[in-house]
Design a protein around this motif. Structure first.
Motif, PDB file in Angstrom:
ATOM      1  N   ILE A  83       0.837  -1.203   0.000  1.00  0.00           N
ATOM      2  CA  ILE A  83       0.000   0.000   0.000  1.00  0.00           C
ATOM      3  C   ILE A  83       0.870   1.251   0.000  1.00  0.00           C
ATOM      4  N   TRP A  84       1.856   1.270   0.871  1.00  0.00           N
ATOM      5  CA  TRP A  84       2.761   2.430   0.946  1.00  0.00           C
ATOM      6  C   TRP A  84       3.491   2.628  -0.381  1.00  0.00           C
ATOM      7  N   LYS A  85       3.906   1.530  -0.970  1.00  0.00           N
ATOM      8  CA  LYS A  85       4.663   1.634  -2.222  1.00  0.00           C
ATOM      9  C   LYS A  85       3.787   2.205  -3.333  1.00  0.00           C
ATOM     10  N   ARG A  86       2.508   1.787  -3.398  1.00  0.00           N
ATOM     11  CA  ARG A  86       1.609   2.333  -4.414  1.00  0.00           C
ATOM     12  C   ARG A  86       1.422   3.832  -4.243  1.00  0.00           C
ATOM     13  N   LEU A  87       1.274   4.264  -2.992  1.00  0.00           N
ATOM     14  CA  LEU A  87       1.129   5.695  -2.733  1.00  0.00           C
ATOM     15  C   LEU A  87       2.403   6.435  -3.127  1.00  0.00           C
ATOM     16  N   LEU A  88       3.558   5.826  -2.838  1.00  0.00           N
ATOM     17  CA  LEU A  88       4.842   6.447  -3.170  1.00  0.00           C
ATOM     18  C   LEU A  88       4.985   6.629  -4.680  1.00  0.00           C
ATOM     19  N   ILE A  89       4.640   5.601  -5.453  1.00  0.00           N
ATOM     20  CA  ILE A  89       4.753   5.690  -6.908  1.00  0.00           C
ATOM     21  C   ILE A  89       3.761   6.707  -7.466  1.00  0.00           C
ATOM     22  N   SER A  90       2.569   6.789  -6.888  1.00  0.00           N
ATOM     23  CA  SER A  90       1.607   7.809  -7.319  1.00  0.00           C
ATOM     24  C   SER A  90       2.170   9.202  -7.095  1.00  0.00           C
ATOM     25  N   ALA A  91       2.837   9.403  -5.955  1.00  0.00           N
ATOM     26  CA  ALA A  91       3.439  10.711  -5.671  1.00  0.00           C
ATOM     27  C   ALA A  91       4.563  11.017  -6.647  1.00  0.00           C
ATOM     28  N   VAL A  92       5.332   9.989  -7.042  1.00  0.00           N
ATOM     29  CA  VAL A  92       6.386  10.189  -8.044  1.00  0.00           C
ATOM     30  C   VAL A  92       5.762  10.646  -9.359  1.00  0.00           C
ATOM     31  N   ASN A  93       4.636  10.043  -9.745  1.00  0.00           N
ATOM     32  CA  ASN A  93       3.965  10.455 -10.976  1.00  0.00           C
ATOM     33  C   ASN A  93       3.448  11.882 -10.884  1.00  0.00           C
ATOM     34  N   VAL A  94       3.038  12.293  -9.689  1.00  0.00           N
ATOM     35  CA  VAL A  94       2.655  13.685  -9.486  1.00  0.00           C
ATOM     36  C   VAL A  94       3.844  14.598  -9.783  1.00  0.00           C
ATOM     37  N   ALA A  95       4.990  14.259  -9.211  1.00  0.00           N
ATOM     38  CA  ALA A  95       6.189  15.073  -9.425  1.00  0.00           C
ATOM     39  C   ALA A  95       6.628  15.048 -10.886  1.00  0.00           C
ATOM     40  N   LYS A  96       6.365  13.932 -11.548  1.00  0.00           N
ATOM     41  CA  LYS A  96       6.807  13.779 -12.930  1.00  0.00           C
ATOM     42  C   LYS A  96       5.903  14.521 -13.905  1.00  0.00           C
ATOM     43  N   PHE A  97       4.584  14.468 -13.680  1.00  0.00           N
ATOM     44  CA  PHE A  97       3.633  15.025 -14.640  1.00  0.00           C
ATOM     45  C   PHE A  97       3.066  16.375 -14.213  1.00  0.00           C
ATOM     46  N   GLU A  98       3.022  16.633 -12.903  1.00  0.00           N
ATOM     47  CA  GLU A  98       2.401  17.874 -12.452  1.00  0.00           C
ATOM     48  C   GLU A  98       3.440  18.954 -12.192  1.00  0.00           C
TER      49      GLU A  98
END
Length: 479
Positions: A83-98
């Motif tokens: 669960i933590w890892k999924r949230l972490l990767i989602s945050a990385v995508n935020v930093a990457k795309f947003e």
């Protein structure tokens, strides 16, 4: 609040259901109607806050939260590693795309993982790499150290059953090419918003990992660059004593990095101690390791001791066959320049020539300055010409040094744009200098226009500018 409310109503006795609900929440909304990526930082931040609230209660309360939101939980929920890892990767995508500024959010989630993830879980390569990327992009060297420390505590980490080569480059650079899923976990056909493991629950997925040597190396570099040299040394001591899988050449590079960090701050004792460890226990010291010790001595103006190390290396008194190179000579040159021992600078330059060591920027400027201070202006100019002919790396800093040395009272400002303006005015007042002043001004303009080009182009431009400066100085000296 949706997650916390649902958990309070239905989830405290259904951990698997909570995992599925939380996973779907992390990945909603994933795309807008037109198919664009719309994971938002606020969405990830709210989920992070909810997870911390579930685990830590009122210690994570915000002023805007209602009392109903903080009803006591009869059975606290502990999110799984997955669960933590999924949230972490989602945050990385935020930093990457947003926005790249959202790497601070990635940093926060990494720290929350280290604080809250079950002690039985081991981090994997993806989380390790994201942690190092977040440490670099948020300039947080302590995070790099803490992520590596977490890896040490992971189960089975120190088993010497895997040997890594020096070619594992994945951990050296920041490349945000992270997967969107965990290994072995994919969408359930019946519900595309819920992730399920093909075997069982996500908590049973293995995350066993060995720390790659390049991850150690990158973390040490980040700590040294961030002036956290003691943290870098802590990692060095661990991997040199407890991890026999790391190649000797990489251990040597790590030692040299930490020594350079101590040398930068003038910490002679720490630098010497690390050199002694290398000499007594291995790996064999590099020339740069000796250069770091000499640099630390130079920072403390211990000229005699620095020169003594050079002599010992030349005569192989240490018995390791390491001869002084550009790093050692440049560091010793620095100590002699600081002490204004100009004769010593020229003597060291002769030893460098005898050893076949080519000029570098530090040595070139030291020798030029020594000849000028000893009254041999013509020889100092010849040294500059010699450096230009050898295609030594030139830049604006070298150019400004030459102005301060040879034309100390000629110009009020050595910054390039004001200098060009004064140069043009001087050419108008003194017709004999008009031609050389114009050539110098034009070459400076070219150097300015190419300041964002490739390094080779920049060096070539500054090389031309310095050649024109020499011509201007000689013309000025004859009038």
């Amino acid at each position: 609040s949706l997650f916390c409310t649902e958990y309070q109503k239905n989830g405290q006795n259904d951990k698997r259901g909570v995992d599925d609900f939380l996973t779907s929440l992390i990945h909603w909304p994933k795309k807008s109607r037109d198919g664009t990526h719309i994971i938002l930082s606020s969405h990830c931040q709210s989920i992070l806050y909810a997870l911390e609230r579930i685990q830590h209660g009122n210690n994570r309360r915000r002023e805007s939260d209602t009392d109903a939101f903080f009803q006591p939980l009869s059975s606290p929920y502990q999110p799984t590693y997955a669960i933590w890892k999924r949230l972490l990767i989602s945050a990385v995508n935020v930093a990457k795309f947003e926005s790249s500024t959202h790497w601070k959010l990635v940093n926060q989630i990494c720290r929350a993982m280290m604080e809250n993830v079950p002690s039985s879980s081991s981090l994997d390569h993806i989380v390790l790499r994201i942690g190092l990327d977040a440490a670099e992009l948020t300039k947080d060297p302590k995070l790099a150290h803490d992520v590596i420390s977490w890896a040490w505590r992971s189960r089975g980490l120190n088993k010497a059953d895997e040997v890594f080569s020096e070619d594992s480059k994945d951990f050296l650079d920041t490349e945000n090419n992270y997967p969107n899923t965990d290994d072995g976990i994919h969408y359930n056909d019946s519900d595309p918003n819920v992730w399920r493991s093909p075997e069982s629950s996500p908590e049973k997925v293995s995350h066993h990992v060995h720390v790659p040597p390049q991850a150690y190396l990158r973390a040490i570099r980040l700590c040294v660059a961030g002036d956290e040299v003691d943290l870098a040394r802590n990692m060095l001591e661990h991997c040199s004593k407890a991890d026999s899988r790391i190649p000797e050449t990489l251990i040597r590079e790590m030692y040299t990095l930490v020594m350079a960090g101590y040398a930068k701050g003038g910490h002679v004792d720490d630098t010497k101690q690390l050199l002694s460890e290398m000499q007594n226990k291995g790996p064999r010291p590099s020339e740069k390791a000796y250069g770091a010790v000499i640099h630390a001595l130079a920072m403390n103006k211990k000229v005699a001791e620095a020169s003594e190390i050079i002599e010992s290396m030349l005569s192989n008194d240490y018995g390791d066959g390491v001869k002084p190179g550009p790093s050692s000579f440049a560091s010793c040159m620095l100590s002699l320049v600081h002490s204004k021992d100009w004769e010593g600078v020229l003597s060291l330059n002769e030893k460098m020539i005898d050893s076949g060591i080519p000029f570098n920027s530090t040595i070139f400027q030291g020798v030029m300055l020594a000849y000028h201070r000893l009254g041999n202006r013509q020889r100092a100019l010849e040294i500059i010409e010699q450096a230009c002919q050898t295609e030594l790396a030139m830049d604006s800093a070298v150019f400004q040094t030459c102005i301060r040395v040879f034309l100390p009272n000629e110009f009020e400002n050595t910054r390039i744009s004001p200098f060009r303006k004064e140069l043009r005015l001087l050419g108008e007042k003194e017709p004999n200098l008009a031609s050389v002043a114009l050539n110098l001004s034009r070459s400076l303009r070219v150097a300015e226009l190419n300041k964002n080009r490739q390094m080779d182009i920049q060096r070539h431009c500054w090389n031309d500018a310095i050649k024109n400066l020499i011509e201007y100085i000689r013309k000025k000296d004859t009038h």
